[in-house]
Design an enzyme around this catalytic site. Structure first.
Site, PDB file in Angstrom:
ATOM      1  N   TYR A   1       1.117  -1.456   0.089  1.00  0.00           N
ATOM      2  CA  TYR A   1      -0.152  -0.484   0.013  1.00  0.00           C
ATOM      3  C   TYR A   1       0.453   1.315   0.137  1.00  0.00           C
ATOM      4  O   TYR A   1       0.722   2.087  -0.852  1.00  0.00           O
ATOM      5  CB  TYR A   1      -1.223   0.064   1.156  1.00  0.00           C
ATOM      6  CG  TYR A   1      -1.703   1.509   1.380  1.00  0.00           C
ATOM      7  CD1 TYR A   1      -3.127   1.504   0.849  1.00  0.00           C
ATOM      8  CD2 TYR A   1      -1.176   2.109   2.427  1.00  0.00           C
ATOM      9  CE1 TYR A   1      -4.078   2.407   0.342  1.00  0.00           C
ATOM     10  CE2 TYR A   1      -1.958   3.349   2.563  1.00  0.00           C
ATOM     11  CZ  TYR A   1      -3.230   3.428   2.231  1.00  0.00           C
ATOM     12  OH  TYR A   1      -3.539   4.355   2.081  1.00  0.00           O
TER      13      TYR A   1
ATOM     14  N   LYS B   1       0.833   4.079  -3.278  1.00  0.00           N
ATOM     15  CA  LYS B   1       0.930   5.602  -3.040  1.00  0.00           C
ATOM     16  C   LYS B   1       2.346   6.641  -3.464  1.00  0.00           C
ATOM     17  O   LYS B   1       2.071   7.433  -3.470  1.00  0.00           O
ATOM     18  CB  LYS B   1       0.322   6.124  -1.498  1.00  0.00           C
ATOM     19  CG  LYS B   1      -1.066   4.750  -1.336  1.00  0.00           C
ATOM     20  CD  LYS B   1      -2.134   6.147  -1.760  1.00  0.00           C
ATOM     21  CE  LYS B   1      -3.425   5.302  -1.199  1.00  0.00           C
ATOM     22  NZ  LYS B   1      -4.745   5.914  -2.395  1.00  0.00           N
TER      23      LYS B   1
END
Length: 247
Positions: A149, A153
């Site tokens: 994750y 990002k």
């Protein structure tokens, strides 16, 4: 500060729940014509009851080709919010390629795909536009057990900079917001449910404002960056974390 988007059309991904849902509602309050995109029809039906005038699009953004087909006749978009995201909890040493691909397909590849579709039309129409990518504090500060994750990002942040550089000459501004954990959302609830005892309290103690952001905090920042009030802001990364990074 009075922000209005009358005559503007906005597309929000991941609009069925949480932050995306809040952004659609805020944009509609400001007069924008909203297109809400989600992979779940039920969530969009529920949102339409709260915001009757919205248009909805159902598609799984992880599917590159299906997304192209779903958006090929979407019409003019003046404002784009790339909000859709998933997180799969997995320590670095245990993260498989399948898990990594699933996260990147939604959190990065779809942003590239949707932005390319929308920006091409913005350039063709020649009226400019504004794009906000919803990143995360996890791209700025390492978070344990969600490496895929955080990395997705971080890739989004790099894309934001590239888009701001290449699209700026076409009067298209591209910025990002970086919220901390928003405990009230489904993703926030899922994340905190696996925290060891005392973790949430410890994180909160590191935030000078002594509170986590809520959906409105993020939605308000997004709306500002989309508006003409931010007309000279391009390529910025705006943390929404109560001073966590400063502490």
């Amino acid at each position: 500060m009075n922000i209005r988007f009358d005559g503007k059309r906005a597309l929000v991904t991941g609009a069925g729940r949480g932050i995306g849902r809040g952004i659609v509602k805020k944009l509609a309050e400001c007069g924008a014509e909203c297109v809400a995109l989600s992979k779940t029809q039920e969530h969009l039906d529920s949102l339409r009851k709260e915001v009757p005038g919205i248009q909805t699009v159902v598609v799984d953004l992880a599917d590159w080709t299906a997304t192209r087909h779903a958006l090929e006749n979407i019409g003019k978009i003046d404002l784009l919010v790339n909000n859709a995201a998933i997180a799969i909890a997995s320590p670095f040493l245990e993260t498989t390629k399948d898990k990594l691909d699933k996260v990147f397909d939604v959190n990065f590849n779809s942003v590239f795909n949707v932005s390319q579709i929308v920006a091409r039309d913005m350039v063709k129409r020649g009226n400019g536009g504004a794009i906000v990518n919803v990143s995360s504090v996890g791209s700025l500060i390492a978070l344990r057990n969600v490496g895929s994750y955080c990395c997705s990002k971080g890739a989004m942040d790099s894309l934001t900079q590239v888009m701001a550089t290449e699209l700026g000459p076409h009067k298209i501004r591209v910025n990002s917001v970086h919220p901390h954990l928003v405990p009230s959302t489904d993703m926030g609830i899922s994340a905190t449910s696996s925290f060891p005892s005392g973790t949430l309290e410890y994180i909160l103690s590191r935030i000078p404002l002594n509170r986590f952001p809520d959906v409105d905090d993020v939605a308000n920042a997004v709306v500002f960056l989309l508006s003409d009030k931010a007309s000279n802001l391009n390529g910025i990364a705006l943390p929404i974390e109560g001073g966590y990074g400063a502490n």
